[in-house]
Design an enzyme around this catalytic site. Structure first.
Site, PDB file in Angstrom:
ATOM      1  NE  ARG A 135      51.241  46.626  29.198  1.00 27.58           N
ATOM      2  CZ  ARG A 135      49.746  46.621  29.291  1.00 27.58           C
ATOM      3  NH1 ARG A 135      49.078  46.503  28.485  1.00 27.58           N
ATOM      4  NH2 ARG A 135      49.448  46.830  30.370  1.00 27.58           N
ATOM      5  N   PRO A 144      42.671  50.063  35.320  1.00 27.58           N
ATOM      6  CG  PRO A 144      41.037  51.285  35.513  1.00 27.58           C
ATOM      7  CD  PRO A 144      42.393  51.396  34.960  1.00 27.58           C
ATOM      8  CD  GLU A 145      43.822  43.969  34.218  1.00 27.75           C
ATOM      9  OE1 GLU A 145      43.382  42.747  33.572  1.00 27.75           O
ATOM     10  OE2 GLU A 145      45.061  43.874  34.592  1.00 27.75           O
TER      11      GLU A 145
END
Length: 273
Positions: free
Chosen positions: A261, A2-3
């Site tokens: 990433r 989650p951001e």
DNA sequence: AAGTTCCCCTGTTAGC
DNA sequence: TGCTAACAGGGGAACT
């Protein structure tokens, strides 16, 4: 996982379900989730009432009638508010039993999440919140020039710098790709090449992406849920992250890596330089 | 000292 | 089909 937007949607669900409830018992199955001594944590939290739920960056803050719990979901942390004994699985590591006959289950498949107990708490001040950079959704009075200086001090890719939670907090791997797309900045551009007008765009689109995603309940790509069985729908709004074709110009989206990433961008809309 | 890479974990998916 | 490697919304420690 989650951001900031996902954590905010979780916060709202917790606020709805927990405020006014007393924690009567706690079960910790995997002790590494808890920072420090587990029995101390349990002693500190048991018998306390939840009076408010706050958020800073990607941290959740449970205000108790005395003391606070800070919680970070990291990649896979989730909260389920559900009737006592109605669920049990091997990934639920912490259970808060409440005085309304319900329980708050913390599930975390990858066990990366952490919880801290803090007797007293100040935003941006009490560890681990002392390393949190500006949360644009909470703090509106900040020095843009100071922020700019921090960003251009680095030669790392701008994506890496924006993922650094101690500068701007809340961006993660999805929204950073989206913000850079909307700002027409290549994610690999060295941070020291960023202009003030780039920063204006980054700030504008960060807030815009956050606001829109919160409105849509967050982004569910793999497994995010804001509460048991509730997914988000902001994935339908994304421009580049996990996409194949640019929505604006039709060019094939590039997927490569920035410091390990996965990174999505349009080579035409986000030309280097 | 700043900038990478590795590692914490488990589950799912892509590739051979 | 079955094994193996790569990958996943994060972040901190340990490297160079």
């Amino acid at each position: 996982m989650p951001e900031l937007p996902e954590v905010e949607v979780v916060r709202r669900a917790l606020e709805k379900n927990l405020v006014g409830k007393k924690i009567v018992d706690i079960n910790v199955g995997y002790t590494n989730i808890i920072d420090g001594d587990v029995s101390e944590f349990i002693n500190n939290v048991c018998g306390k009432k939840v009076v408010g739920i706050k958020r800073l960056g990607k941290f959740l803050i449970f205000n108790l009638d005395k003391g606070n719990i800070i919680s970070h979901l990291r990649m896979e942390g989730k909260y389920f508010y559900i009737k006592k004994d109605s669920i049990n699985n091997k990934h639920i590591h912490v259970i808060f039993f409440l005085d309304d006959g319900y329980m708050l289950c913390y599930q975390d498949v990858r066990k990366f999440g952490r919880m801290w107990y803090k007797e007293t708490l100040n935003l941006y001040n009490t560890a681990p919140l002392n390393k949190v950079g500006i949360d644009l959704t909470i703090t509106t009075a900040y020095s843009k020039n100071e922020l700019y200086k921090k960003i251009i001090k680095s030669k790392s890719a701008i994506k890496t710098t924006l993922l650094d939670q101690s500068i701007i907090s809340g961006l993660g791997n999805i929204y950073v790709d989206e913000v850079l797309f909307l700002s027409k900045i290549n994610p690999h551009l060295p941070s020291n090449k960023i202009t003030l007008s780039d920063l204006d765009n980054i700030l504008k689109y960060t807030l815009e992406c956050f606001r829109k995603s919160i409105e849509f309940g967050g982004t569910t790509i793999r497994s995010y849920t804001s509460e048991l069985g509730v997914i988000g729908h902001n994935q339908d709004n994304l421009y580049v992250h996990t996409k194949n074709i640019c929505r604006i110009c039709g060019t094939k989206i590039i997927k490569d890596k920035t410091n390990g990433r996965g990174t999505y961008y349009c080579p035409k809309c986000q030309k280097q330089d």
